[in-house]
Design a protein around this motif. Structure first.
Motif, PDB file in Angstrom:
ATOM      1  N   PRO A 158      46.290  -9.087 124.167  1.00 16.86           N
ATOM      2  CA  PRO A 158      46.697 -10.064 123.146  1.00 16.86           C
ATOM      3  C   PRO A 158      47.974 -10.823 123.506  1.00 16.86           C
ATOM      4  O   PRO A 158      48.142 -11.978 123.107  1.00 16.86           O
ATOM      5  CB  PRO A 158      46.893  -9.225 121.876  1.00 16.86           C
ATOM      6  CG  PRO A 158      46.922  -7.812 122.304  1.00 16.86           C
ATOM      7  CD  PRO A 158      46.244  -7.719 123.637  1.00 16.86           C
ATOM      8  N   ILE A 159      48.841 -10.196 124.288  1.00 16.82           N
ATOM      9  CA  ILE A 159      50.062 -10.887 124.726  1.00 16.82           C
ATOM     10  C   ILE A 159      49.696 -12.022 125.670  1.00 16.82           C
ATOM     11  O   ILE A 159      50.186 -13.145 125.540  1.00 16.82           O
ATOM     12  CB  ILE A 159      51.028  -9.886 125.401  1.00 16.82           C
ATOM     13  CG1 ILE A 159      51.485  -8.844 124.376  1.00 16.82           C
ATOM     14  CG2 ILE A 159      52.212 -10.618 126.033  1.00 16.82           C
ATOM     15  CD1 ILE A 159      52.206  -7.654 124.977  1.00 16.82           C
ATOM     16  N   VAL A 160      48.814 -11.748 126.608  1.00 22.58           N
ATOM     17  CA  VAL A 160      48.363 -12.773 127.559  1.00 22.58           C
ATOM     18  C   VAL A 160      47.630 -13.891 126.818  1.00 22.58           C
ATOM     19  O   VAL A 160      47.877 -15.082 127.049  1.00 22.58           O
ATOM     20  CB  VAL A 160      47.468 -12.149 128.656  1.00 22.58           C
ATOM     21  CG1 VAL A 160      46.890 -13.222 129.567  1.00 22.58           C
ATOM     22  CG2 VAL A 160      48.247 -11.123 129.460  1.00 22.58           C
ATOM     23  N   ARG A 161      46.742 -13.516 125.905  1.00 22.75           N
ATOM     24  CA  ARG A 161      45.951 -14.502 125.148  1.00 22.75           C
ATOM     25  C   ARG A 161      46.843 -15.374 124.253  1.00 22.75           C
ATOM     26  O   ARG A 161      46.504 -16.515 123.969  1.00 22.75           O
ATOM     27  CB  ARG A 161      44.888 -13.786 124.303  1.00 22.75           C
ATOM     28  CG  ARG A 161      43.834 -13.041 125.123  1.00 22.75           C
ATOM     29  CD  ARG A 161      42.909 -13.930 125.909  1.00 22.75           C
ATOM     30  NE  ARG A 161      42.205 -14.797 124.998  1.00 22.75           N
ATOM     31  CZ  ARG A 161      41.948 -16.077 125.238  1.00 22.75           C
ATOM     32  NH1 ARG A 161      42.312 -16.631 126.372  1.00 22.75           N
ATOM     33  NH2 ARG A 161      41.313 -16.807 124.366  1.00 22.75           N
ATOM     34  N   GLU A 162      47.991 -14.820 123.806  1.00 23.45           N
ATOM     35  CA  GLU A 162      48.934 -15.576 122.981  1.00 23.45           C
ATOM     36  C   GLU A 162      49.392 -16.852 123.694  1.00 23.45           C
ATOM     37  O   GLU A 162      49.692 -17.852 123.060  1.00 23.45           O
ATOM     38  CB  GLU A 162      50.141 -14.681 122.670  1.00 23.45           C
ATOM     39  CG  GLU A 162      51.199 -15.293 121.792  1.00 23.45           C
ATOM     40  CD  GLU A 162      52.308 -14.286 121.525  1.00 23.45           C
ATOM     41  OE1 GLU A 162      53.472 -14.620 121.797  1.00 23.45           O
ATOM     42  OE2 GLU A 162      52.001 -13.170 121.072  1.00 23.45           O
ATOM     43  N   TYR A 163      49.437 -16.807 125.008  1.00 26.45           N
ATOM     44  CA  TYR A 163      49.838 -17.963 125.811  1.00 26.45           C
ATOM     45  C   TYR A 163      48.648 -18.840 126.192  1.00 26.45           C
ATOM     46  O   TYR A 163      48.783 -19.778 126.977  1.00 26.45           O
ATOM     47  CB  TYR A 163      50.582 -17.513 127.075  1.00 26.45           C
ATOM     48  CG  TYR A 163      51.892 -16.834 126.765  1.00 26.45           C
ATOM     49  CD1 TYR A 163      52.991 -17.550 126.300  1.00 26.45           C
ATOM     50  CD2 TYR A 163      52.029 -15.464 126.933  1.00 26.45           C
ATOM     51  CE1 TYR A 163      54.200 -16.923 126.016  1.00 26.45           C
ATOM     52  CE2 TYR A 163      53.230 -14.823 126.649  1.00 26.45           C
ATOM     53  CZ  TYR A 163      54.302 -15.569 126.188  1.00 26.45           C
ATOM     54  OH  TYR A 163      55.493 -14.945 125.899  1.00 26.45           O
ATOM     55  N   GLY A 164      47.473 -18.537 125.663  1.00 26.40           N
ATOM     56  CA  GLY A 164      46.284 -19.331 125.938  1.00 26.40           C
ATOM     57  C   GLY A 164      45.700 -19.092 127.319  1.00 26.40           C
ATOM     58  O   GLY A 164      44.966 -19.932 127.835  1.00 26.40           O
TER      59      GLY A 164
END
Length: 157
Positions: A68-74
């Motif tokens: 989710p941290i990686v996905r937060e940055y798209g």
């Protein structure tokens, strides 16, 4: 034109280096982290990645927690892991990963899956991929080897 940047989070150094080498051959830039927590800290400073390859079982912060941290940055994510149980695959894909690849895998397959995810994410500007000394142009359905051009049939494409 700036090369596509790929984040690799993999604690097995030999595997991480092999992946990075294959990515460079395919004209991608690769940045390696061997610890999930360090990768999360690194993303705070620099999150200009086009794709992330995450191992599930890395120290510091596992891949599922990092997702989710990686996905937060798209940033789209592909899991590369030895965890081949259905529950892990479901957790990864339902958590937002674009793909889930079980080790061992063929480098050529990884490059093709990366291309597919980047294409779906509209982040792949260059339709050319280098595999086994051949350049594949997916947009034109052509393969180049030396001075030869091979035209792909619809089925091959």
């Amino acid at each position: 034109m700036q090369k596509t940047r790929i984040l690799i989070v993999e604690d097995e150094t030999a595997i991480a280096k092999m992946i990075a080498m294959n990515l460079r051959v395919a004209n991608y830039d690769a940045v390696i982290y061997e610890d999930g927590a360090e990768a999360a800290k690194g993303l705070e400073q620099d999150h200009a990645y086009d794709l992330a390859l995450l191992d599930v079982m890395v120290p510091g912060m596992d891949g599922f927690t990092l997702l989710p941290i990686v996905r937060e940055y798209g940033i789209p994510v592909i899991f590369l892991t030895a965890k081949d149980d259905l529950a892990s695959k479901i957790q990864g894909l339902k958590g937002g990963a674009e793909d889930y690849i079980v080790k061992p895998f063929l480098p050529q397959e990884l490059i093709l899956r990366i291309y597919a995810v980047l294409r779906r994410s509209y982040k792949e500007d260059n339709p050319l991929v280098v595999l086994d000394g051949c350049t594949v142009d997916f947009d034109r359905a052509e393969v180049y080897k030396g001075n030869e051009i091979f035209f792909l049939t619809a089925k091959e494409h």
